[in-house]
Design an enzyme around this catalytic site. Structure first.
Site, PDB file in Angstrom:
ATOM      1  N   ASP A 141       0.824  -1.207   0.000  1.00  0.00           N
ATOM      2  CA  ASP A 141       0.000   0.000   0.000  1.00  0.00           C
ATOM      3  C   ASP A 141       0.865   1.266   0.000  1.00  0.00           C
ATOM      4  O   ASP A 141       1.830   1.367   0.761  1.00  0.00           O
ATOM      5  CB  ASP A 141      -0.897   0.033   1.240  1.00  0.00           C
ATOM      6  CG  ASP A 141      -1.842  -1.159   1.318  1.00  0.00           C
ATOM      7  OD1 ASP A 141      -1.461  -2.255   0.878  1.00  0.00           O
ATOM      8  OD2 ASP A 141      -2.961  -0.978   1.826  1.00  0.00           O
ATOM      9  N   ASN A 159      -8.349  -2.854  -2.654  1.00  0.00           N
ATOM     10  CA  ASN A 159      -9.737  -2.549  -2.299  1.00  0.00           C
ATOM     11  C   ASN A 159     -10.042  -1.057  -2.371  1.00  0.00           C
ATOM     12  O   ASN A 159     -11.211  -0.657  -2.389  1.00  0.00           O
ATOM     13  CB  ASN A 159     -10.070  -3.086  -0.897  1.00  0.00           C
ATOM     14  CG  ASN A 159      -9.309  -2.390   0.206  1.00  0.00           C
ATOM     15  OD1 ASN A 159      -8.090  -2.301   0.162  1.00  0.00           O
ATOM     16  ND2 ASN A 159     -10.021  -1.897   1.199  1.00  0.00           N
ATOM     17  N   HIS A 160      -9.013  -0.198  -2.444  1.00  0.00           N
ATOM     18  CA  HIS A 160      -9.249   1.244  -2.582  1.00  0.00           C
ATOM     19  C   HIS A 160      -9.263   1.695  -4.041  1.00  0.00           C
ATOM     20  O   HIS A 160      -9.524   2.877  -4.301  1.00  0.00           O
ATOM     21  CB  HIS A 160      -8.209   2.038  -1.796  1.00  0.00           C
ATOM     22  CG  HIS A 160      -8.544   2.165  -0.345  1.00  0.00           C
ATOM     23  ND1 HIS A 160      -9.166   3.269   0.189  1.00  0.00           N
ATOM     24  CD2 HIS A 160      -8.373   1.298   0.679  1.00  0.00           C
ATOM     25  CE1 HIS A 160      -9.347   3.095   1.486  1.00  0.00           C
ATOM     26  NE2 HIS A 160      -8.875   1.906   1.809  1.00  0.00           N
ATOM     27  N   ASP A 216      -3.938  -0.364  -3.660  1.00  0.00           N
ATOM     28  CA  ASP A 216      -4.116   0.745  -2.721  1.00  0.00           C
ATOM     29  C   ASP A 216      -3.098   1.860  -2.975  1.00  0.00           C
ATOM     30  O   ASP A 216      -2.335   2.260  -2.095  1.00  0.00           O
ATOM     31  CB  ASP A 216      -4.036   0.257  -1.269  1.00  0.00           C
ATOM     32  CG  ASP A 216      -5.350  -0.341  -0.792  1.00  0.00           C
ATOM     33  OD1 ASP A 216      -6.230  -0.578  -1.648  1.00  0.00           O
ATOM     34  OD2 ASP A 216      -5.508  -0.557   0.421  1.00  0.00           O
ATOM     35  N   HIS A 268      -1.093   4.524  -0.622  1.00  0.00           N
ATOM     36  CA  HIS A 268      -2.123   5.431  -0.102  1.00  0.00           C
ATOM     37  C   HIS A 268      -1.761   6.914  -0.274  1.00  0.00           C
ATOM     38  O   HIS A 268      -1.840   7.706   0.660  1.00  0.00           O
ATOM     39  CB  HIS A 268      -2.424   5.137   1.358  1.00  0.00           C
ATOM     40  CG  HIS A 268      -3.334   3.954   1.546  1.00  0.00           C
ATOM     41  ND1 HIS A 268      -4.609   3.919   1.022  1.00  0.00           N
ATOM     42  CD2 HIS A 268      -3.148   2.784   2.191  1.00  0.00           C
ATOM     43  CE1 HIS A 268      -5.175   2.776   1.349  1.00  0.00           C
ATOM     44  NE2 HIS A 268      -4.308   2.058   2.039  1.00  0.00           N
ATOM     45  N   HIS A 298      -2.576  -4.689   2.273  1.00  0.00           N
ATOM     46  CA  HIS A 298      -3.910  -4.439   2.842  1.00  0.00           C
ATOM     47  C   HIS A 298      -3.922  -4.121   4.333  1.00  0.00           C
ATOM     48  O   HIS A 298      -4.878  -3.554   4.826  1.00  0.00           O
ATOM     49  CB  HIS A 298      -4.794  -5.669   2.554  1.00  0.00           C
ATOM     50  CG  HIS A 298      -6.241  -5.511   2.876  1.00  0.00           C
ATOM     51  ND1 HIS A 298      -6.974  -4.418   2.487  1.00  0.00           N
ATOM     52  CD2 HIS A 298      -7.108  -6.326   3.530  1.00  0.00           C
ATOM     53  CE1 HIS A 298      -8.226  -4.567   2.877  1.00  0.00           C
ATOM     54  NE2 HIS A 298      -8.323  -5.715   3.526  1.00  0.00           N
ATOM     55  N   HIS A 347      -3.853  -8.505  -3.229  1.00  0.00           N
ATOM     56  CA  HIS A 347      -3.921  -7.420  -2.259  1.00  0.00           C
ATOM     57  C   HIS A 347      -4.334  -7.862  -0.864  1.00  0.00           C
ATOM     58  O   HIS A 347      -3.691  -7.508   0.129  1.00  0.00           O
ATOM     59  CB  HIS A 347      -4.880  -6.337  -2.747  1.00  0.00           C
ATOM     60  CG  HIS A 347      -4.948  -5.166  -1.800  1.00  0.00           C
ATOM     61  ND1 HIS A 347      -3.916  -4.275  -1.672  1.00  0.00           N
ATOM     62  CD2 HIS A 347      -5.917  -4.770  -0.918  1.00  0.00           C
ATOM     63  CE1 HIS A 347      -4.234  -3.366  -0.760  1.00  0.00           C
ATOM     64  NE2 HIS A 347      -5.439  -3.644  -0.286  1.00  0.00           N
ATOM     65  N   ARG A 376     -13.437  -5.608   9.568  1.00  0.00           N
ATOM     66  CA  ARG A 376     -13.559  -4.799   8.352  1.00  0.00           C
ATOM     67  C   ARG A 376     -14.986  -4.798   7.803  1.00  0.00           C
ATOM     68  O   ARG A 376     -15.389  -3.867   7.119  1.00  0.00           O
ATOM     69  CB  ARG A 376     -12.614  -5.318   7.275  1.00  0.00           C
ATOM     70  CG  ARG A 376     -11.136  -5.144   7.583  1.00  0.00           C
ATOM     71  CD  ARG A 376     -10.311  -5.529   6.374  1.00  0.00           C
ATOM     72  NE  ARG A 376      -8.890  -5.546   6.624  1.00  0.00           N
ATOM     73  CZ  ARG A 376      -8.076  -4.504   6.487  1.00  0.00           C
ATOM     74  NH1 ARG A 376      -8.571  -3.332   6.137  1.00  0.00           N
ATOM     75  NH2 ARG A 376      -6.778  -4.608   6.708  1.00  0.00           N
ATOM     76  N   ASP A 434      -6.119   7.327  -2.022  1.00  0.00           N
ATOM     77  CA  ASP A 434      -6.866   7.616  -0.786  1.00  0.00           C
ATOM     78  C   ASP A 434      -5.935   7.895   0.387  1.00  0.00           C
ATOM     79  O   ASP A 434      -4.835   7.366   0.475  1.00  0.00           O
ATOM     80  CB  ASP A 434      -7.828   6.481  -0.419  1.00  0.00           C
ATOM     81  CG  ASP A 434      -9.087   6.487  -1.263  1.00  0.00           C
ATOM     82  OD1 ASP A 434      -9.458   7.556  -1.758  1.00  0.00           O
ATOM     83  OD2 ASP A 434      -9.692   5.412  -1.434  1.00  0.00           O
ATOM     84  N   ARG A 435      -6.445   8.729   1.271  1.00  0.00           N
ATOM     85  CA  ARG A 435      -5.808   9.116   2.542  1.00  0.00           C
ATOM     86  C   ARG A 435      -4.644  10.075   2.356  1.00  0.00           C
ATOM     87  O   ARG A 435      -4.565  11.083   3.037  1.00  0.00           O
ATOM     88  CB  ARG A 435      -5.380   7.886   3.338  1.00  0.00           C
ATOM     89  CG  ARG A 435      -6.551   7.036   3.806  1.00  0.00           C
ATOM     90  CD  ARG A 435      -6.151   6.086   4.928  1.00  0.00           C
ATOM     91  NE  ARG A 435      -7.342   5.453   5.506  1.00  0.00           N
ATOM     92  CZ  ARG A 435      -7.789   4.251   5.207  1.00  0.00           C
ATOM     93  NH1 ARG A 435      -7.135   3.527   4.301  1.00  0.00           N
ATOM     94  NH2 ARG A 435      -8.869   3.763   5.765  1.00  0.00           N
TER      95      ARG A 435
END
Length: 621
Positions: free
Chosen positions: A131, A192-193, A160, A133, A377, A244, A350, A163-164
């Site tokens: 990730d 998943n993002h 991923d 991010h 993840h 992932h 989750r 995001d963030r």
């Protein structure tokens, strides 16, 4: 002579005692610091997973909202010339080139299989990153330490990317550019993002909207399609499976190789068969369901460019969504986490995917003759983790994920012998200037701040829970009862007794004055315009309201009308069963519309509802 010998012996004894005392003090201090670090990271992780649960539980409503959206092309300025289009944001890659890059990336991705195959025979080793991010500094540091992608320097990026963080778009531009140059040497797995509904909640949609303004609808619309074409996994030398999230007892790699992956634009939108059953479980009437389906078909017709469609002999266009089996297979590999216990159980933290044990790993390995599973993840303090007897490796490449100094990032390199070698790093401008206690103090302060905000958002529920343990209305409960009430409402599985001194005060008898949980928190105005229950509700669901706002803001202008927002609020409260007076909300929205032009900037709306930490402000002053 004997007396002369006794003097240095006594000195040596005192020196040894002093050394032992210092050593014990040091160990005790470091143990307390480590304890603070661990519960701070537990707070961050628990809140993150609870937030993901909220997102998944509301996925039905977001799907419902999307079904009422108009064509996203409405935001396009079709009359603007290419010259005007190119010269607008000198500090960003021009939208014209971004769209060209995305279109070309999509074209090449369509040629890729669902599961990519790589071999170490063409290079010394292959680097796997987890990730990112939106942390561009981490990606640049990886390239600096490990070299740029090339035919001799192969990479697998394990999802991923967005995001963030603040630079998700820049990461995508870099990775897609290298992918187009070396399509056979870089593998880009989906995470998943890489999901437009997740992006609405966790910042990527807002980032693109802020950076590309009126061109953001086209970019976001195209990215939705690009994400759906990302490969689902990578296999190295037919022995190392890289995906992932994880696996489950039903994971079928042969099935994953054959499905049409681009049908799943968002895993948060349930397949039609599952969606119908879920709607009935939630008490939606058959008439409402029919109306919902009819609107869904209209929505599919209006957006046939982005959905998989088929044309019947009559000429009508019907959306062809994923089957329940396809959705479940991909959901498991993108959302699951390993656990030390045998078996495969629902991932309750989750809210999606599963927990898979060593026996599940062994079963999949035997079936497909695998040696190692590399996944991402999951936040790891050291950037990586090894589980299931060395068979499962978790790699997480976003350093400082929760807070400055909270964790290292890492990547793993595989040589032709498939022996993993881990490289850790931490991109930081400030952490090195702080000592260990200062770094942990920063992490702890940020974690407790997030937890206090969550506590305020559930104020009414917590007070009711405390009252059950206080039948005489004294305002005090035992520490045990206080901890039980906190867990019964927030479901965070935190060490509440350890956290109690940071969250609530006690009386002389050692009982917790439970209302003190809210003493050091207050809301910024304009709360006088709304009832207290409404303020608390807005605090709790502000991320969900932002998603809905972005859905309704068709031209990504950051503005919608007061009437539109009021209608959205009524839909939202109706779906959640929230009892709030609509006239109170109308007054509140009108009070936020400062210039009375009938348009509301949602960022200003959210800013009006954030928790103020009075204790911290006093300390700073």
């Amino acid at each position: 002579m004997g007396c002369n010998r006794s003097v240095p012996d006594r000195k040596s004894e005192r020196v040894i005692k002093a050394a032992i005392l210092i050593q014990n003090w040091y160990r005790s201090t470091m143990a307390r610091i480590e304890m603070r670090r661990r519960y701070s990271l537990s707070i961050f992780r628990s809140i993150e997973y609870a937030d993901e649960q909220d997102q998944l539980q509301l996925s039905q409503f977001f799907s419902f909202m999307l079904d009422y959206c108009t064509n996203p092309d409405s935001g396009k300025d079709k009359h603007k010339s290419n010259v005007e289009f190119l010269f607008e944001k000198p500090d960003l890659l021009h939208p014209y080139y971004v769209l060209q890059l995305l279109c070309e990336t999509r074209r090449v991705l369509k040629l890729m299989p669902n599961i990519t195959s790589l071999s170490t025979s063409y290079s010394k080793d292959i680097t796997i990153c987890g990730d990112l991010h939106g942390n561009l500094d981490d990606l640049l540091l990886i390239f600096y330490k490990n070299g740029l992608p090339s035919e001799q320097n192969r990479y697998v990026f394990n999802g991923d990317y967005v995001d963030r963080g603040k630079n998700s778009m820049e990461i995508l531009i870099l990775l897609f550019a290298f992918f187009l140059i070396y399509p056979n040497n870089i593998s880009l797995n989906r995470g998943n993002h890489e999901d437009y509904l997740m992006n609405m909640r966790y910042g990527f949609t807002r980032e693109v909207s802020n950076k590309y303004k009126e061109h953001s609808p086209q970019i976001l619309y195209l990215l939705r399609d690009v994400f759906s074409w990302l490969p689902l996994a990578t296999i190295i030398d037919k022995k190392v499976l890289i995906l992932h999230g994880g696996i489950s007892t039903t994971t079928d790699l042969d099935f994953l190789k054959t499905l049409k992956r681009n049908k799943l634009k968002s895993l948060l939108r349930l397949p039609k068969s599952t969606r119908g059953r879920q709607d009935l479980k939630e008490g939606i009437s058959t008439a409402d369901l029919s109306k919902h389906t009819a609107n869904q078909n209209d929505f599919g017709k209006a957006r046939s460019d982005s959905l998989s469609v088929s044309t019947e002999p009559s000429g009508s266009i019907l959306p062809l969504g994923p089957t329940e089996e396809e959705w479940k297979q991909i959901l498991d590999i993108l959302w699951s986490d390993p656990r030390s216990q045998n078996g495969c159980t629902p991932n309750k933290c989750r809210g999606a995917g599963c927990y898979f044990g060593p026996d599940v790993t062994a079963k999949i390995f035997n079936r497909y003759n695998l040696k190692i599973l590399i996944r991402s993840h999951e936040f790891k303090r050291e950037g990586y983790d090894i589980s299931h007897g060395g068979k499962v490796i978790t790699i997480f490449s976003a350093s400082n994920y929760y807070e400055e100094g909270s964790n290292r990032g890492a990547y793993v390199k595989l040589d032709p012998e498939l022996i993993p070698r881990f490289v850790q790093f931490q991109s930081s401008k400030y952490t090195r200037r702080l000592n260990v206690q200062e770094r942990v103090g920063t992490i702890e302060s940020s974690a407790l701040k997030s937890l206090r905000e969550l506590i305020y958002a559930h104020r009414s529920e917590l007070i009711r829970a405390f009252s059950q343990y206080d039948p005489r209305g004294t305002g005090n409960v035992s520490v045990h009862d206080w901890a039980a009430a906190m867990e019964s409402v927030l479901h965070l599985e935190l060490p509440w007794r350890m956290l109690r001194p940071h969250l609530a005060h006690t009386n002389l008898d050692g009982e917790v004055r439970f209302m003190s949980c809210f003493y050091d928190l207050e809301m910024d105005p304009p709360i006088k315009e709304a009832q207290p229950a409404l303020v608390e509700t807005l605090c709790r669901y502000r991320k969900d309201l932002e998603i809905i706002f972005n859905i309704m803001d068709k031209d990504n202008s950051g503005l919608i009308s007061v009437e539109e927002f009021s209608q959205t609020w009524k839909l939202f409260t109706s779906h959640l069963g929230i009892d709030a007076q609509h006239d109170s909300f109308d007054k509140l929205v009108l009070s936020i519309d400062k210039n009375k032009d009938g348009q509301i900037d949602f960022n200003e709306f959210l800013e009006a509802f954030h928790v103020v930490h009075r204790v911290e402000e006093k300390a700073n002053s």
